[in-house]
Write an enzyme that holds these catalytic residues in place. Structure first.
Site, short mmCIF file in Angstrom:
data_model
loop_
_atom_site.label_atom_id
_atom_site.label_comp_id
_atom_site.label_asym_id
_atom_site.label_seq_id
_atom_site.Cartn_x
_atom_site.Cartn_y
_atom_site.Cartn_z
CE1 TYR A 1 -7.24 1.37 10.70
CE2 TYR A 1 -8.95 3.14 10.16
CZ TYR A 1 -7.55 2.39 9.87
OH TYR A 1 -6.95 3.12 8.95
N GLY B 1 0.82 -1.22 -0.08
CA GLY B 1 0.27 0.14 -0.01
C GLY B 1 0.78 1.44 0.15
CB ILE B 2 0.17 4.42 1.96
CG1 ILE B 2 -1.28 4.30 1.69
CG2 ILE B 2 0.99 5.70 2.10
CD1 ILE B 2 -1.96 4.96 3.06
N1 LIG Z 1 -6.04 3.00 3.05
C1 LIG Z 1 -6.70 3.71 3.47
O1 LIG Z 1 -7.73 4.16 2.96
C2 LIG Z 1 -6.23 4.44 4.88
C3 LIG Z 1 -7.00 5.48 5.21
C4 LIG Z 1 -6.38 5.93 6.20
C5 LIG Z 1 -5.25 5.73 6.92
N2 LIG Z 1 -4.60 4.82 6.51
C6 LIG Z 1 -3.51 4.28 7.31
O2 LIG Z 1 -2.44 4.06 6.26
C7 LIG Z 1 -1.42 3.26 7.03
C8 LIG Z 1 -1.06 1.98 5.69
O3 LIG Z 1 -2.00 1.38 5.39
P1 LIG Z 1 -2.61 0.85 3.87
O4 LIG Z 1 -3.72 1.26 3.43
O5 LIG Z 1 -1.14 1.22 2.97
O6 LIG Z 1 -2.71 -0.74 4.05
P2 LIG Z 1 -1.77 -2.00 3.60
O7 LIG Z 1 -1.47 -1.97 2.12
O8 LIG Z 1 -2.48 -3.14 4.28
O9 LIG Z 1 -0.39 -1.77 4.55
C9 LIG Z 1 -0.39 -1.99 5.70
C10 LIG Z 1 1.29 -2.18 5.96
O10 LIG Z 1 1.55 -2.52 7.72
C11 LIG Z 1 2.12 -3.68 7.76
N3 LIG Z 1 1.34 -4.55 8.96
C12 LIG Z 1 0.11 -4.73 8.96
N4 LIG Z 1 0.03 -5.48 10.23
C13 LIG Z 1 1.17 -5.38 10.79
C14 LIG Z 1 1.76 -6.29 11.99
N5 LIG Z 1 0.85 -6.73 12.78
N6 LIG Z 1 2.97 -6.06 12.09
C15 LIG Z 1 3.93 -5.31 11.38
N7 LIG Z 1 3.22 -4.86 10.25
C16 LIG Z 1 2.06 -4.92 9.87
C17 LIG Z 1 1.82 -4.31 6.39
O11 LIG Z 1 2.83 -5.26 6.27
P3 LIG Z 1 2.66 -7.09 6.21
O12 LIG Z 1 1.56 -7.18 5.53
O13 LIG Z 1 3.91 -7.43 5.53
O14 LIG Z 1 2.77 -7.60 7.64
C18 LIG Z 1 1.94 -3.47 5.24
O15 LIG Z 1 3.18 -3.13 4.95
C19 LIG Z 1 -2.07 2.55 8.20
O16 LIG Z 1 -1.58 2.93 9.28
C20 LIG Z 1 -3.59 2.76 8.01
O17 LIG Z 1 -4.26 2.84 9.05
C21 LIG Z 1 -5.12 4.17 5.41
#
Ligand SMILES: NC(=O)c1ccc[n+]([C@@H]2O[C@H](COP(=O)([O-])OP(=O)(O)OC[C@H]3O[C@@H](n4cnc5c(N)ncnc54)[C@H](OP(=O)(O)O)[C@@H]3O)[C@@H](O)[C@H]2O)c1
Length: 304
Positions: A170, A13-14
């Site tokens: 969350y 993701g991001i």
């Molecule tokens: N997507 C949205 O719409 C959105 C909106 C607002 C805020 N955010 C925030 O943006 C951030 C990135 O999210 P994303 O949307 O890019 O999601 P994502 O694609 O699921 O990426 C999440 C990342 O966090 C890691 N992660 C998840 N669980 C973990 C654990 N137990 N231990 C260590 N690493 C872990 C994952 O690595 P592995 O899979 O390799 O473990 C992955 O690299 C998050 O903090 C999320 O809350 C996202």
């Protein structure tokens, strides 16, 4: 000299996108994730984005606080400077799960792990000042509540029913991100280390809801389709979201800003409750207790 940036959640993701942009700009990008194969792929991309800039992948599960401590020890042993820490790893769960310590998984991964990691790395950031800490939160923090902190820690709704709601968990964890950022910025004032947090936009195509219910996944899938056609309004592309993270990590425009909440590149007002100093302090004390740090952090060096 190249800047050293530690970015958590860099395997998807991001974070994955931000890791590549930072590397292309010449930073030494250290990133974390649990997925070894994804880690390998991103490392290749990071190294080819800027052949002279090194990078490193650290496999860490943030639900394991001892592994977070080990990560901090390794980083401090391997690098004598750290210019930025981007706490981006995050998760959303549909089922109540707890860590070994009995802490609800979302709260542990999204708030307690970055709280612990940050406090263990502050000594290195202070030595490297000017340095920055960026926490990825969400606009959904506005729906969070930490007034019954113990219920949040256990992963139970505050109504006494004992039920678990993944979306509430969350939102609560993302509110904790903002409260933590503001309190941290206050405690780091005058050290040359800034702390800010960012809502990256709504990016339905990331892996965030992979552990959520079928409904959340179906809804997100439909939204991803819309967003891929028109990333407007609350929708953001993965690139746009990563740009916001990179902006806060490197831009001179925000070099002196601390304790602020951003909606992508724009400064915004967080939820009113973020102004509650007593709540911020209570969260700080309880978080320190839960991860085994003195409440006086970031004063002193817990790893010394
Ligand atoms: N997507 C949205 O719409 C959105 C909106 C607002 C805020 N955010 C925030 O943006 C951030 C990135 O999210 P994303 O949307 O890019 O999601 P994502 O694609 O699921 O990426 C999440 C990342 O966090 C890691 N992660 C998840 N669980 C973990 C654990 N137990 N231990 C260590 N690493 C872990 C994952 O690595 P592995 O899979 O390799 O473990 C992955 O690299 C998050 O903090 C999320 O809350 C996202």
């Amino acid at each position: 000299m190249s800047e050293v940036v530690l970015l958590t959640g860099g395997t998807s993701g991001i974070g994955r996108e931000a890791a590549e942009i930072l590397a292309a700009q010449g930073a030494i990008v250290l990133f974390t994730g649990r997925d070894r194969e994804a880690g390998r792929e991103v490392l290749l991309a990071v190294r080819s984005a800027h052949p002279e800039s090194a990078g490193e992948f650290y496999r860490v599960d943030f639900a394991d606080f001892e592994a977070v401590r080990e990560l901090a020890r390794e980083i401090r042993a391997d690098y004598d400077r750290l210019d930025a820490l981007v706490n981006n790893a995050g998760t959303s769960q549909s089922q109540r799960r707890t860590t070994e310590e009995g802490v609800e998984f979302t709260f542990a991964v999204n708030h307690l792990a970055p709280f612990l990691l940050t406090n263990l790395l502050v000594p290195r950031l202070r030595e490297s000042a000017p340095a920055r800490i960026i926490n990825t939160t969400s606009a959904l923090h506005e729906n969070g509540s930490l007034s019954d902190l113990e219920a949040v820690v256990r992963g139970e709704e505050a109504d006494g029913s004992g039920a678990f709601d993944g979306l509430d968990a969350y939102a609560d964890s993302k509110l904790a991100n903002v409260l933590f950022t503001v309190e941290l910025a206050e405690r780091l004032a005058g050290t040359g280390v800034t702390a800010n947090c960012v809502h990256p936009g709504w990016i339905p195509q990331t892996g965030l809801v992979r552990n959520s219910t079928g409904f959340a996944r179906a809804f997100t899938g439909a939204a991803a389709l819309v967003a891929s056609v028109a990333p407007v309004g609350p929708f953001e592309s993965v690139e746009g979201a990563a740009d916001a993270l990179v902006y806060l990590t490197t831009s001179d425009e925000v070099a002196d800003v601390s304790g602020a909440y951003f909606d992508r590149r724009e400064r915004a007002s967080p939820a009113k409750v973020v102004g509650d100093e007593e709540l911020r302090r209570r969260l700080w004390r309880r978080s320190a207790e839960l991860v085994g740090l003195p409440a006086s952090v970031p004063e002193g060096d817990p790893l010394a």
